[in-house]
Every structure is written in structure tokens, then in C-alpha cells.
Design a protein around this motif. Structure first.
Motif, PDB file in Angstrom:
ATOM      1  N   UNK A  35      -6.485  39.538  12.763  1.00  0.00           N
ATOM      2  CA  UNK A  35      -7.893  39.118  12.332  1.00  0.00           C
ATOM      3  C   UNK A  35      -8.515  39.070  13.457  1.00  0.00           C
ATOM      4  N   UNK A  36      -8.572  39.520  14.465  1.00  0.00           N
ATOM      5  CA  UNK A  36      -9.679  39.674  15.475  1.00  0.00           C
ATOM      6  C   UNK A  36     -10.544  40.536  15.149  1.00  0.00           C
ATOM      7  N   UNK A  37     -10.673  42.286  14.528  1.00  0.00           N
ATOM      8  CA  UNK A  37     -10.644  42.998  14.167  1.00  0.00           C
ATOM      9  C   UNK A  37     -11.447  42.086  12.557  1.00  0.00           C
ATOM     10  N   UNK A  38     -11.033  41.663  11.364  1.00  0.00           N
ATOM     11  CA  UNK A  38     -11.563  41.271  10.350  1.00  0.00           C
ATOM     12  C   UNK A  38     -12.372  39.817  11.007  1.00  0.00           C
ATOM     13  N   UNK A  40     -14.926  40.685  14.101  1.00  0.00           N
ATOM     14  CA  UNK A  40     -15.408  41.190  13.918  1.00  0.00           C
ATOM     15  C   UNK A  40     -15.870  42.057  12.956  1.00  0.00           C
ATOM     16  N   UNK A  41     -15.641  42.555  12.010  1.00  0.00           N
ATOM     17  CA  UNK A  41     -16.481  42.847  10.710  1.00  0.00           C
ATOM     18  C   UNK A  41     -16.722  41.597   9.917  1.00  0.00           C
ATOM     19  N   UNK A  55     -25.721  38.441  19.894  1.00  0.00           N
ATOM     20  CA  UNK A  55     -25.472  37.082  19.291  1.00  0.00           C
ATOM     21  C   UNK A  55     -23.783  37.258  20.154  1.00  0.00           C
ATOM     22  N   UNK A  56     -23.331  37.975  19.522  1.00  0.00           N
ATOM     23  CA  UNK A  56     -22.070  38.141  19.534  1.00  0.00           C
ATOM     24  C   UNK A  56     -21.357  38.730  20.962  1.00  0.00           C
ATOM     25  N   UNK A  57     -22.699  39.650  21.764  1.00  0.00           N
ATOM     26  CA  UNK A  57     -22.786  39.753  23.214  1.00  0.00           C
ATOM     27  C   UNK A  57     -21.533  41.485  23.238  1.00  0.00           C
ATOM     28  N   UNK A 269     -17.013  49.075  18.731  1.00  0.00           N
ATOM     29  CA  UNK A 269     -16.833  47.299  18.403  1.00  0.00           C
ATOM     30  C   UNK A 269     -15.136  47.680  17.881  1.00  0.00           C
ATOM     31  N   UNK A 270     -15.579  47.632  16.703  1.00  0.00           N
ATOM     32  CA  UNK A 270     -14.386  46.750  15.657  1.00  0.00           C
ATOM     33  C   UNK A 270     -13.077  47.434  16.967  1.00  0.00           C
ATOM     34  N   UNK A 271     -13.372  49.033  17.803  1.00  0.00           N
ATOM     35  CA  UNK A 271     -11.895  48.977  18.142  1.00  0.00           C
ATOM     36  C   UNK A 271     -11.857  48.360  19.101  1.00  0.00           C
ATOM     37  N   UNK A 272     -12.330  48.324  19.971  1.00  0.00           N
ATOM     38  CA  UNK A 272     -12.249  46.940  21.036  1.00  0.00           C
ATOM     39  C   UNK A 272     -12.148  45.688  20.596  1.00  0.00           C
ATOM     40  N   UNK A 273     -12.163  45.340  19.691  1.00  0.00           N
ATOM     41  CA  UNK A 273     -11.882  43.840  19.111  1.00  0.00           C
ATOM     42  C   UNK A 273     -10.833  43.891  19.367  1.00  0.00           C
ATOM     43  N   UNK A 274      -9.834  44.990  18.518  1.00  0.00           N
ATOM     44  CA  UNK A 274      -8.519  45.322  18.462  1.00  0.00           C
ATOM     45  C   UNK A 274      -8.016  44.967  19.730  1.00  0.00           C
TER      46      UNK A 274
END
Length: 398
Positions: A35-38, A40-41, A55-57, A269-274
Motif C-alpha cells: 500500500x505504501x509503494x502504491x 508513492x507511485x 510536496x512529498x519531501x 524513492x519507490x524503494x525507500x517507500x517500501x
């Protein structure tokens, strides 16, 4: 008695019928990561587009998430930053350490170090020339090999094959007593055992996040620089994101303040979100509790396996205080044995030439899991289920 890890087990997706003993190689999927990666994407990249950096830092994520990992490894806030791969971070740490000790030419490591660390050291020292030498000794000979010729000691705290555990504080003190710099690889330590970089006075540390920290395949690495060095080290990899003012677009490099200078490329960023989602599992857990439970699980596993599998020889230290959160057994057909075990739903891994390796992660493993895993391993050994052409055929990843 309430199980303190009951809630964390519910945070991970483990496929039905699987006992997962390979978190020391790749952690399982945290349920919240999808859900977190979704988000972010879709909500950030999708709706904000390039505005997401502000905006998302996104630009601050490597430092913010670095602080979350810092809590687990005894690092002061602002001394850990995320990005790139572990190999890159090893190169950065070693190059900076050598510049802090310009009159010495020896890098000391041991043959229990993960090969990529040694490869990176070999490549760097070859490029530098000037008489640099990589000295590789047996793990038990590291302390006796630390002398006034050593510029930097580069050690992986937990041996990836056997789980043998080095004494970080003692070896760092010995290194400092002769003027050497101490670099620690925490790939098999972070999220597995208590680490105190500050109390041990380590100079540099690096680590990956896809093992015990469950950040996902290829998750970004981290680097720690002791605060006393943070504004003195020169990054050998002078990346745009590590510049003092990236968006000034100066043609000359000026390092950012503190550990920020160790950033190199654009943050993944996507990897950091996971990874950020994965770290939520640690918010209510102490490393001391993890260590106590992991020792209990591994000790039970050893007893159960040795009672059932006389063909297997314990390769890890017998004393649980002398090993990390993994147990390894030697078996002359270790690869085939592991493939047979995986076929029965118990996932560990194999390390050449003969190591069957098992990781113990209390966040999602129970005592029932390890007992059942030992029972299945006993059946495989008893019935020689490993002795088939299918199980002896090597895949690219072991």
C-alpha cells in the motif's frame, strides 16, 4: 504469557505452507509495503509529478529513514544516510578512511568478510597504486594483526557463512590504539543483533536493508559516519546530491554538511517507500528483545537438528553469544539438501562449498516453526530425499 512478537508476525506476508528461514538473505514482504509503494507511485509520483520532491519531501527521505535505522544500530541522529548499493557504500567508507590516514598503506580484513567488500577494496587499492595492500587473515587472527602499519580495518561484524560474531568494541579499541580507522559492515547485524556504533566508537559503518530490515530486493544501503569525522571526510564519489547546494549547479564540488556529503545519486524513492513501511515493524520492538528471542529460536533449532541429522555438522559457533542470528550446518551435499528442503516448504539457502544456512527472525518466526523445520530436515536426511538429479542441478542464485 503474552508473546511480544505476535503483533509483528501479523505484519508480514508469509505464503501458506512456508517456513521462512532465509531472512538473513532477503526479508519477506511487509504487508504495509504494498500500500505504501502504491501511494508513492499513484498519489505522489502520479498526481504530484516532479512536485513530489518538495510536496512529498522526497529529497529528505534518505536522512529521515537513515535516522530510523540509526536507532537500531546505536547511531546518533544525523549520522546515517540512505542511498545507492552496499558496494558503493563500502567504497565510500574505505576511500574516506584512507584519506584520514594518508601515511599508511595496509587495509586489514578477514576471509569471513563478504566477497564484495574485498572486491571493492581490491579495485580501490589497485586504482590508488602507491603501494597499498589488502591484508586478509583468518577471523580469529584479526586482533593480532592490528598494528601500526594498518590504515583501516574493514570487517563484517557477522560472518555471512557461519554467523561468527566479531567483538566490535574490542577490535575498534585495538584499531584506535595503534592509530587505525575502524570500518564495520553491518549487513548481517542491522535488525539481527544489538549494535552500538556510538558506544563502540566506530568510525564508519555500512549495511544493506533487504535482509533483516525487510526492505525488499535491491533495497538501498546505508552509511554511517561518526560525528567526529562527518565534516572532515572527503567523499571519493562526489555526487551531485552530496553537493552543498545541488541546485546552484556549480561546476566545482563542495561537500554538503555532515553525513549528507555521502549521498551520491538521486534517491530511489519507490524503494525507500517500501523500506520506510518495513521499518514500522520495529517501532515497538527493542533489539535486546529480538536478540533474546533469536537466541532461543536458534538454540532450539540446533538441538532439534542434531537429534535428527547426524550427517550434518554445526558450522556456527556453539556459544550463541559468539554468533549472529543465523545457524549454519555443513553437509557434503549441502546444495541438494537445501533444494530438497525448499521443495518441502522450508526455505533457507546454501553457501559454497558445503554450508546450509538458516536465519532466525523473531519478527515473523515462532518456536513451532523452527521445530517443524527441523522435523522436515530430519525426514529429508533419513530418506535421502536430496539425492535426485533435480535437487543437484544448480540455479544461478543459491
Amino acid at each position: 504469557m503474552t508473546d511480544p512478537f505476535a503483533s509483528t508476525r501479523r505484519m508480514f506476508h508469509i505464503p501458506d505452507g512456508v517456513i521462512y528461514l532465509d531472512g538473513n538473505s532477503l526479508g519477506p514482504l511487509p504487508k504495509a509495503a504494498s500500500a505504501r509503494v502504491a501511494k508513492t507511485i499513484e498519489a505522489e509520483w502520479g498526481e504530484m509529478l516532479i512536485k513530489g520532491w518538495n510536496l512529498a519531501g522526497w529529497m529528505d527521505w534518505p536522512t529521515r529513514i537513515g535516522d530510523r535505522i540509526g536507532r537500531l544500530i546505536g547511531a546518533a541522529p544525523g549520522s546515517v544516510v540512505m542511498g545507492d548499493t552496499l558496494s558503493i557504500k563500502v567504497y565510500q567508507a574505505l576511500a574516506s578512511a584512507l584519506e584520514l590516514n594518508p601515511d599508511r598503506r595496509v587495509v586489514l580484513s578477514d576471509n569471513g568478510n563478504f566477497p564484495t567488500d574485498l572486491y571493492m577494496a581490491q579495485g580501490l587499492l589497485t586504482s590508488l597504486g602507491k603501494g597499498y595492500e589488502l591484508k586478509v587473515v583468518d577471523p580469529e587472527d584479526v586482533e593480532g594483526s592490528i598494528d601500526e602499519t594498518v590504515a583501516a580495518m574493514m570487517i563484517t561484524e557477522v560472518d555471512y557463512r557461519t554467523g561468527r560474531l566479531h567483538d566490535m568494541k574490542r577490535l575498534t579499541q585495538k584499531a584506535h590504539s595503534v592509530g587505525a580507522i575502524a570500518i564495520w559492515d553491518l549487513a548481517h547485524s542491522a535488525g539481527a543483533i544489538p549494535v552500538d556504533l556510538t558506544g563502540s566508537d566506530a568510525d564508519f559503518a555500512v549495511g544493506c536493508t533487504y535482509k533483516y530490515l525487510n526492505g525488499g530486493p535491491g533495497a538501498p544501503a546505508f552509511i554511517y559516519v561518526a560525528p567526529k569525522h562527518a565534516d572532515a571526510v572527503r567523499p571519493a564519489l562526489s555526487g551531485w546530491i552530496g553537493h552543498e547546494s545541488p541546485f546552484a549547479f556549480d561546476l566545482d564540488y563542495r561537500p554538503a554538511k555532515g553525513v549528507e556529503r555521502m549521498r551520491v545519486g538521486t534517491p530511489p524513492i519507490v524503494a525507500l517507500a517500501a523500506l520506510d513501511a518495513a521499518l514500522d515493524a520495529w517501532d515497538g520492538v527493542t533489539m535486546e528483545a529480538v536478540r533474546t528471542r533469536s537466541i532461543g529460536l536458534s538454540e532450539r533449532f540446533i538441538r532439534e537438528v542434531e537429534a535428527r541429522c547426524p550427517e550434518l555438522e554445526l558450522a556456527s559457533p556453539r556459544d550463541p553469544q559468539a554468533r549472529g542470528s543465523q545457524v549454519s550446518f555443513r553437509f557434503h551435499e549441502g546444495y541438494a539438501g537445501m533444494q530438497a528442503l525448499i521443495a518441502k516448504g522450508v526455505i533457507g539457502d546454501f553457501r559454497a562449498p558445503d554450508i546450509m544456512r538458516f536465519g532466525f527472525t523473531p519478527l515473523y518466526l515462532s518456536e513451532d516453526d523452527v521445530v517443524r523445520a527441523a522435523e522436515i530436515l530430519g525426514e529429508i536426511m533419513r530418506d535421502r530425499l536430496w539425492d535426485t538429479p533435480e535437487h543437484k542441478t544448480r540455479s544461478k542464485v543459491t
